[in-house]
Design an enzyme around this catalytic site. Structure first.
Site, PDB file in Angstrom:
ATOM      1  N   CYS A   1      -1.250   9.481   2.488  1.00 34.91           N
ATOM      2  CA  CYS A   1      -1.137   8.731   1.379  1.00 34.91           C
ATOM      3  C   CYS A   1      -2.693   9.345   0.176  1.00 34.91           C
ATOM      4  CB  CYS A   1      -1.568   7.708   1.665  1.00 34.91           C
ATOM      5  SG  CYS A   1      -2.669   7.307   2.445  1.00 34.91           S
TER       6      CYS A   1
ATOM      7  N   GLU B   1       0.933  -1.394  -0.207  1.00 30.18           N
ATOM      8  CA  GLU B   1      -0.020  -0.124   0.300  1.00 30.18           C
ATOM      9  C   GLU B   1       0.943   0.894   0.274  1.00 30.18           C
ATOM     10  OE1 GLU B   1      -3.373  -0.158   0.304  1.00 30.18           O
ATOM     11  OE2 GLU B   1      -3.377  -2.117   0.115  1.00 30.18           O
TER      12      GLU B   1
HETATM   13  P1  NAD Z   1       8.775   4.642   4.666  1.00 29.30           P
HETATM   14  O1  NAD Z   1       8.806   4.084   3.099  1.00 29.30           O
HETATM   15  O2  NAD Z   1       9.943   5.662   4.999  1.00 29.30           O
HETATM   16  O3  NAD Z   1       8.344   3.638   5.507  1.00 29.30           O
HETATM   17  C1  NAD Z   1       7.173   2.897   6.202  1.00 29.30           C
HETATM   18  C2  NAD Z   1       7.712   1.759   6.729  1.00 29.30           C
HETATM   19  O4  NAD Z   1       8.863   1.036   6.165  1.00 29.30           O
HETATM   20  C3  NAD Z   1       8.422   2.335   8.697  1.00 29.30           C
HETATM   21  O5  NAD Z   1       7.309   1.789   9.458  1.00 29.30           O
HETATM   22  C4  NAD Z   1       9.911   2.005   8.242  1.00 29.30           C
HETATM   23  O6  NAD Z   1      10.226   2.296   9.172  1.00 29.30           O
HETATM   24  C5  NAD Z   1       9.827   0.925   7.422  1.00 29.30           C
HETATM   25  N1  NAD Z   1      10.967   0.200   7.153  1.00 29.30           N
HETATM   26  C6  NAD Z   1      11.851   1.650   6.542  1.00 29.30           C
HETATM   27  N2  NAD Z   1      12.715   1.424   6.050  1.00 29.30           N
HETATM   28  C7  NAD Z   1      12.766  -0.298   5.421  1.00 29.30           C
HETATM   29  C8  NAD Z   1      13.199  -1.131   4.894  1.00 29.30           C
HETATM   30  N3  NAD Z   1      14.591  -1.848   4.188  1.00 29.30           N
HETATM   31  N4  NAD Z   1      12.933  -2.980   5.166  1.00 29.30           N
HETATM   32  C9  NAD Z   1      11.743  -2.869   5.741  1.00 29.30           C
HETATM   33  N5  NAD Z   1      11.057  -1.819   6.348  1.00 29.30           N
HETATM   34  C10 NAD Z   1      11.319  -0.340   6.119  1.00 29.30           C
HETATM   35  O7  NAD Z   1       6.996   5.409   4.595  1.00 29.30           O
HETATM   36  P2  NAD Z   1       6.954   6.399   5.255  1.00 29.30           P
HETATM   37  O8  NAD Z   1       7.593   7.463   5.665  1.00 29.30           O
HETATM   38  O9  NAD Z   1       7.086   5.371   6.923  1.00 29.30           O
HETATM   39  O10 NAD Z   1       5.359   6.900   5.266  1.00 29.30           O
HETATM   40  C11 NAD Z   1       4.655   7.076   4.517  1.00 29.30           C
HETATM   41  C12 NAD Z   1       4.824   6.944   2.884  1.00 29.30           C
HETATM   42  O11 NAD Z   1       4.039   5.755   3.374  1.00 29.30           O
HETATM   43  C13 NAD Z   1       4.609   7.998   2.172  1.00 29.30           C
HETATM   44  O12 NAD Z   1       4.494   7.392   0.842  1.00 29.30           O
HETATM   45  C14 NAD Z   1       2.660   7.632   1.819  1.00 29.30           C
HETATM   46  O13 NAD Z   1       1.471   8.276   1.192  1.00 29.30           O
HETATM   47  C15 NAD Z   1       2.724   6.002   1.937  1.00 29.30           C
HETATM   48  N6  NAD Z   1       1.425   5.555   2.779  1.00 29.30           N
HETATM   49  C16 NAD Z   1       0.264   4.741   1.964  1.00 29.30           C
HETATM   50  C17 NAD Z   1      -0.889   4.713   2.804  1.00 29.30           C
HETATM   51  C18 NAD Z   1      -1.521   3.730   1.616  1.00 29.30           C
HETATM   52  O14 NAD Z   1      -3.055   2.928   2.210  1.00 29.30           O
HETATM   53  N7  NAD Z   1      -1.739   3.464   0.022  1.00 29.30           N
HETATM   54  C19 NAD Z   1      -1.522   4.979   3.763  1.00 29.30           C
HETATM   55  C20 NAD Z   1      -0.613   5.534   4.555  1.00 29.30           C
HETATM   56  C21 NAD Z   1       0.873   5.786   3.864  1.00 29.30           C
END
Ligand code: NAD
Length: 487
Positions: free
Chosen positions: A289, A254
């Protein structure tokens, strides 16, 4: 500046097998409150050994969970929904402490509760079917079974929503969950983990492991994880998919968006401006998002809309997220502040749009926090970085379109496909345009109200898989066909 959220809150602890674990192998994270730039919590981070321990305890809990009659599981999930409802104020305040969401909009646990109630109802209804086959008397049964232990990786900008949308169906399907919140927002998820225990769920059924990228990788690579449900950004999703390839672990993704908000000349312009302001730069300072970050306006009403849109954006009170009348708060971190200001500078230097309002970091009483003015660019080039990349900040890109075909072309001219919005009083146009838009969710004349009944997820690079609805439940079930020969 002093805010009511400035004092150190507490030291966090991982939650594994019903026990708080405060010493862990992944180091610690000094959590910063975005409203004033000061540390308000120390969070231990999970490393490989905590992931191993959590996986063991989750498999034990899964066996216990699936040994319960389904109506008991349903009742326990309802208990959990009640516990979430009863802790609404606490969970809302933790959202503020976690990522600086204004308290007026931070009541995400209402959604957690709604998802729990909705999916609790499926706990005793997630059944398979049977079908006739060529052997006339053979019995052919199609069963739906849980994966066992699933990993749910949550972003910082709405962990309680993701808990509802992913943890609730995972549990209803019979799985145990290892929840990995972002280190930037783990206080709310940790409290949710405690509520699971208080509601009577078996210890270890929901383990909560705040972690950074290393802990996240350890979880995704673990050979005994049945499925990963990932919510986050595209770049992280690519790393998650690469790690998941190690054991061919299935993944739901997502991801982010660059959603178009289409305002046709026949729309109610006052309502459109209000929704666009809230849905665009204002709510969570554009860190959602579902954010409407590209506002496409029919040329004949462009000026009239822009006046109303700017006024609606200016009407939102800016300040300390703990104040009940504040609508617009900080962005999440210093890194996010720097990144968003760089995007604004690049848009100006490349002349990719006209700056209508905003563009600066706020000073004065707010100087210590991560506040960026709500920012609007007009006549933006849809090929610019501002229009093509997810900004995840309070920056709206407004651009005119000529007619319906032009609106659809511009809206689809992006690699993302999460949401789109249509403002029109013409029902036929609403249907027709919605069918042509390449996005998983379309909202006509309304905000992006996510509800458990409606499947939510992306087209194109906004991801794959769905949360919500029966589709969201099926993400956590695998199908088994059993044929019994009777001849
Ligand atoms: P992010 O991708 O930086 O991190 C998301 C999660 O992944 C966090 O828990 C982070 O610690 C973890 N993570 C980071 N590196 C990782 C790795 N190498 N391996 C495994 N896990 C890892 O995103 P963010 O800044 O926390 O959130 C914002 C993003 O999420 C935006 O792009 C937003 O649009 C998206 N988002 C999407 C939805 C949806 O339903 N489509 C909902 C909310 C947020």
């Amino acid at each position: 500046m002093t805010t009511s959220a400035s004092a150190p809150l507490r030291s966090g602890a991982l939650l594994i097998g019903g026990e708080h674990v405060s010493v862990s192998s992944g180091g610690t994270h000094q959590h910063i409150y975005p409203g004033n730039g000061r540390c308000n919590a120390t969070i231990p981070l999970a490393g490989g050994s905590e992931v191993d321990a959590a996986v063991d305890s989750s498999w034990d809990a899964h066996r216990q969970w699936t040994s319960y009659p389904v109506d008991r599981r349903r009742d326990l999930l309802m208990n959990l929904a009640d516990a979430v409802r009863d802790h609404f104020t606490e969970l809302t305040e933790l959202n503020v402490h976690d990522f600086g969401a204004p308290i007026s909009t931070a009541g995400h646990s209402v959604l957690t509760e709604q998802f729990l109630r909705y999916y609790a109802g499926y706990a005793d209804k997630a059944h398979g079917s049977s079908t006739p086959v060529s052997g006339a008397f053979d019995v052919n049964i199609i069963e739906r079974e849980p994966y066992g232990v699933v990993g749910v990786i949550a972003p910082w900008n709405g962990p309680l929503v993701v808990i509802g949308a992913a943890v609730a169906p995972a549990l209803a399907a019979g799985n145990a969950v290892i929840l990995k919140p972002s280190e930037l927002a783990s206080l709310g998820p940790l409290r949710f983990g405690e509520l699971c225990l208080e509601a009577g769920l078996p210890p270890g059924l929901v383990n909560v492991l705040p972690a950074g990228p290393d802990g996240g990788q350890a979880l995704v690579r673990h050979p005994r994880i049945g499925k990963i449900h990932f919510t986050g950004g595209q770049a992280t999703a690519q790393k998650v998919l690469q790690a998941a390839a190690t054991n061919l672990t299935p993944v739901v993704a997502e991801l982010g968006g660059k959603s178009a908000f289409l305002v046709f000349a026949d729309a109610d312009l006052d309502a459109s401006a209000t929704i666009a302001a809230y849905q665009g730069p204002i709510v969570q300072a554009g860190q959602s998002c579902a954010c409407a970050s590209r506002i496409l306006v029919q040329a004949s009403v462009y000026d009239a809309f822009m006046d109303k849109f700017v006024a609606a954006v200016h009407a939102a009170k800016i300040g300390d997220p703990m104040q009940p009348d504040v609508m617009f708060g900080p962005v999440v971190s210093q890194d996010a502040t720097d990144r968003i200001l760089r995007i604004i500078d690049a848009t100006l230097s490349e002349r990719a749009g006209e700056l209508i309002t905003g563009g600066n970091r706020l000073g004065g009483d707010l100087a210590d926090g991560y506040y960026i003015e709500p920012t609007i660019f007009g006549n933006v080039d849809n090929h610019s970085a501002l229009a093509q990349n997810e900004t995840f900040g309070p920056v709206a890109a407004v651009m005119p379109f000529a007619d319906e075909a032009d609106a659809i072309r511009l809206a689809n001219d992006t690699r993302y496909g999460l949401n789109a919005f249509i403002q029109t009083s013409n029902l036929k146009r609403a249907h027709s345009v919605a069918r042509h838009l390449q996005a998983g969710s379309i909202w006509v004349n309304r905000h992006s109200d996510i509800e458990p009944q409606g499947p939510y997820g992306g087209y194109k690079q906004s991801g794959f898989g769905r949360t919500g609805g029966i589709e969201g439940l099926h993400e956590f079930l695998q199908t088994k066909n059993i044929r019994i020969g009777m001849n």
